[in-house]
Design an enzyme around this catalytic site. Structure first.
Site, PDB file in Angstrom:
ATOM      1  N   THR A 117       0.988  -1.548   0.149  1.00 32.28           N
ATOM      2  CA  THR A 117      -0.323  -0.035   0.025  1.00 32.28           C
ATOM      3  C   THR A 117       0.810   1.544   0.095  1.00 32.28           C
ATOM      4  O   THR A 117       1.978   1.469   0.213  1.00 32.28           O
ATOM      5  CB  THR A 117      -0.952  -0.638   1.024  1.00 32.28           C
ATOM      6  OG1 THR A 117      -2.285   1.090   1.354  1.00 32.28           O
ATOM      7  CG2 THR A 117      -0.716  -0.136   2.828  1.00 32.28           C
ATOM      8  N   LYS A 148       2.644   0.954  -3.933  1.00 30.39           N
ATOM      9  CA  LYS A 148       2.101   0.658  -5.239  1.00 30.39           C
ATOM     10  C   LYS A 148       2.197   0.517  -6.109  1.00 30.39           C
ATOM     11  O   LYS A 148       2.605  -0.564  -7.302  1.00 30.39           O
ATOM     12  CB  LYS A 148       0.754   1.218  -5.728  1.00 30.39           C
ATOM     13  CG  LYS A 148      -0.420   0.162  -4.099  1.00 30.39           C
ATOM     14  CD  LYS A 148      -1.662   1.032  -4.203  1.00 30.39           C
ATOM     15  CE  LYS A 148      -2.273   0.706  -3.112  1.00 30.39           C
ATOM     16  NZ  LYS A 148      -3.956   0.920  -3.525  1.00 30.39           N
ATOM     17  N   ASN A 166      -0.897  -3.875  -6.043  1.00 28.03           N
ATOM     18  CA  ASN A 166      -1.569  -3.917  -4.814  1.00 28.03           C
ATOM     19  C   ASN A 166      -1.413  -5.221  -4.320  1.00 28.03           C
ATOM     20  O   ASN A 166      -1.204  -5.298  -3.163  1.00 28.03           O
ATOM     21  CB  ASN A 166      -2.567  -3.381  -4.529  1.00 28.03           C
ATOM     22  CG  ASN A 166      -3.896  -4.633  -4.563  1.00 28.03           C
ATOM     23  OD1 ASN A 166      -3.873  -5.558  -5.270  1.00 28.03           O
ATOM     24  ND2 ASN A 166      -4.982  -3.858  -4.278  1.00 28.03           N
ATOM     25  N   ASP A 203      -8.164  -4.422  -7.104  1.00 26.63           N
ATOM     26  CA  ASP A 203      -8.595  -2.620  -7.169  1.00 26.63           C
ATOM     27  C   ASP A 203      -9.641  -3.593  -7.776  1.00 26.63           C
ATOM     28  O   ASP A 203     -11.148  -3.307  -7.538  1.00 26.63           O
ATOM     29  CB  ASP A 203      -8.259  -1.791  -6.956  1.00 26.63           C
ATOM     30  CG  ASP A 203      -7.082  -1.291  -5.384  1.00 26.63           C
ATOM     31  OD1 ASP A 203      -7.528  -1.551  -4.509  1.00 26.63           O
ATOM     32  OD2 ASP A 203      -6.425  -0.473  -5.597  1.00 26.63           O
ATOM     33  N   GLY A 229     -12.915  11.381  -8.690  1.00 27.67           N
ATOM     34  CA  GLY A 229     -11.193  10.982  -8.329  1.00 27.67           C
ATOM     35  C   GLY A 229     -10.788  10.014  -9.367  1.00 27.67           C
ATOM     36  O   GLY A 229     -11.239   9.621 -10.472  1.00 27.67           O
ATOM     37  N   ALA A 230      -9.658  10.854  -9.595  1.00 26.29           N
ATOM     38  CA  ALA A 230      -8.060  10.189 -10.549  1.00 26.29           C
ATOM     39  C   ALA A 230      -7.117   9.266  -9.793  1.00 26.29           C
ATOM     40  O   ALA A 230      -5.978   9.967 -10.913  1.00 26.29           O
ATOM     41  CB  ALA A 230      -8.216  11.096 -11.866  1.00 26.29           C
ATOM     42  N   GLY A 231      -6.844   9.105  -8.482  1.00 24.59           N
ATOM     43  CA  GLY A 231      -6.123   8.752  -7.912  1.00 24.59           C
ATOM     44  C   GLY A 231      -5.151   6.834  -8.199  1.00 24.59           C
ATOM     45  O   GLY A 231      -6.194   6.876  -9.056  1.00 24.59           O
ATOM     46  N   GLY A 232      -4.647   6.419  -7.009  1.00 26.03           N
ATOM     47  CA  GLY A 232      -4.437   5.012  -7.073  1.00 26.03           C
ATOM     48  C   GLY A 232      -5.343   4.090  -7.525  1.00 26.03           C
ATOM     49  O   GLY A 232      -5.582   3.485  -8.807  1.00 26.03           O
ATOM     50  N   ALA A 233      -6.746   4.582  -6.508  1.00 29.31           N
ATOM     51  CA  ALA A 233      -7.259   3.418  -7.067  1.00 29.31           C
ATOM     52  C   ALA A 233      -8.297   3.964  -8.054  1.00 29.31           C
ATOM     53  O   ALA A 233      -9.512   3.369  -8.436  1.00 29.31           O
ATOM     54  CB  ALA A 233      -8.469   3.229  -4.960  1.00 29.31           C
ATOM     55  N   GLY A 246     -17.372   0.677   0.632  1.00 27.22           N
ATOM     56  CA  GLY A 246     -16.109   0.067   0.162  1.00 27.22           C
ATOM     57  C   GLY A 246     -15.682  -1.331   0.660  1.00 27.22           C
ATOM     58  O   GLY A 246     -14.931  -2.075   0.403  1.00 27.22           O
TER      59      GLY A 246
END
Ligand code: NAP
Length: 262
Positions: free
Chosen positions: A68, A72, A93, A109, A133-137, A245
């Site tokens: 994490t 990653k 991950n 994920d 959102g447009a991060g890792g997840a 989640g």
């Protein structure tokens, strides 16, 4: 839980480790299905990641490890192989340690997200999806939504350039989905996915205005804690189905159990 020389060992590599919950979730999951697998968080500084990974190669009773923040992406070049899915997402991950010490990375994920959706009787196929959102997840969920055959995917991100870059990348891989980026009115979508951390704290702003959505909209907030976010609460007040989640996390546990046995 009794950990013995027969136990299979897993780790979760992180820095810092105090936010890590996956180890407890994995332990509860494996104990629940009667498997002798024990997981511990490991505090690993970014500059020590290579040393730790090479040490794990030598540990014969280790079957794999979760990865994490902030490892990653950096982990990818330290592994022997990554799955096509992890390569496409650009992050790993979970890593399987094969019996000969080879290390294979995957990103659970994306399938975890889709499995959580399907566990509630829904699919992204043919749907208009708004992702916040447009991060890792978010990268994993956007690719998952497109791969599942969504008709439309709109990515709204605070950093608009980052949202746009993700939209371009997803569109190139999945031309059948109409992918775009920028702010959007929530009521124009069938499925709203929050991949921002907005909602983890009680004082957080809502990630999107949902005051005009109808009961046919599905709201999926990938935040694990709290189990019911403000966004989900507001959506429920409008009669919509909400997914938290935990659905995505639980699905990943089952995927880990399969992955380490391959
Ligand atoms: N259920 C599960 O199995 C699961 C799995 C993975 C992650 N998660 C959860 O998903 C969330 C995101 O994780 P991540 O790893 O993707 O994080 P990340 O890589 O840091 O990305 C965070 C995203 O949220 C946006 N964001 C952050 N703070 C914001 C704010 N105050 N206002 C608006 N947008 C904001 C960021 O926008 P910018 O690009 O503008 O910075 C970015 O797009 C976390 O809550 C995490 O716990 C859940």
């Amino acid at each position: 839980m009794e950990i013995t020389g027969h136990s299979k060992i897993m780790f979760v590599l992180a820095d810092p480790v105090d936010h890590v919950r996956a180890s407890a979730v994995l332990n509860a999951y494996f104990s629940g299905i009667g498997e002798d697998v024990a997981t511990s968080p490991l505090a690993v500084l970014p500059q020590d990641l290579g040393t730790v990974v090479n040490a794990i190669r030598l540990m014969g009773n280790v079957v794999g490890f979760g990865v994490t923040i902030p490892h990653k992406v950096a982990i990818m070049q330290l592994l022997d192989d990554v799955t096509d899915r992890a390569g496409m997402i650009g992050a790993v991950n979970f890593v399987r340690r094969c019996q000969d010490g080879r290390l294979v990375g995957d990103n659970l994920d994306a399938p975890g997200f889709l499995a959580g959706l399907s566990a509630h009787g829904f699919s992204a196929a043919g749907k208009r999806v708004l992702q916040l959102g447009a991060g890792g997840a978010g990268r994993a969920t956007a690719l998952a939504v497109a791969q599942a055959g969504a008709a439309e995917l709109r990515i709204s991100n605070r950093d608009q350039a980052r949202g746009h870059a993700l939209a371009v990348a997803v569109q190139a891989l999945f031309p059948a989905t109409q992918v775009s980026a920028g702010p959007a009115a929530a009521e124009a979508f069938d499925l709203i996915v929050n991949t921002t951390p907005l909602g983890m704290k009680a004082a957080d702003a809502m990630p999107v205005d949902i005051s005009n959505i109808t009961s046919s909209t599905v709201v999926y907030d990938i935040i694990v804690n709290p189990p019911v976010t403000r966004l989900m609460d507001a959506a429920r007040a409008r009669g919509t189905v909400t997914i938290g989640g935990k659905a995505m996390l639980d699905a990943q546990m089952a995927l880990v159990a399969t992955f380490i046995k391959r």
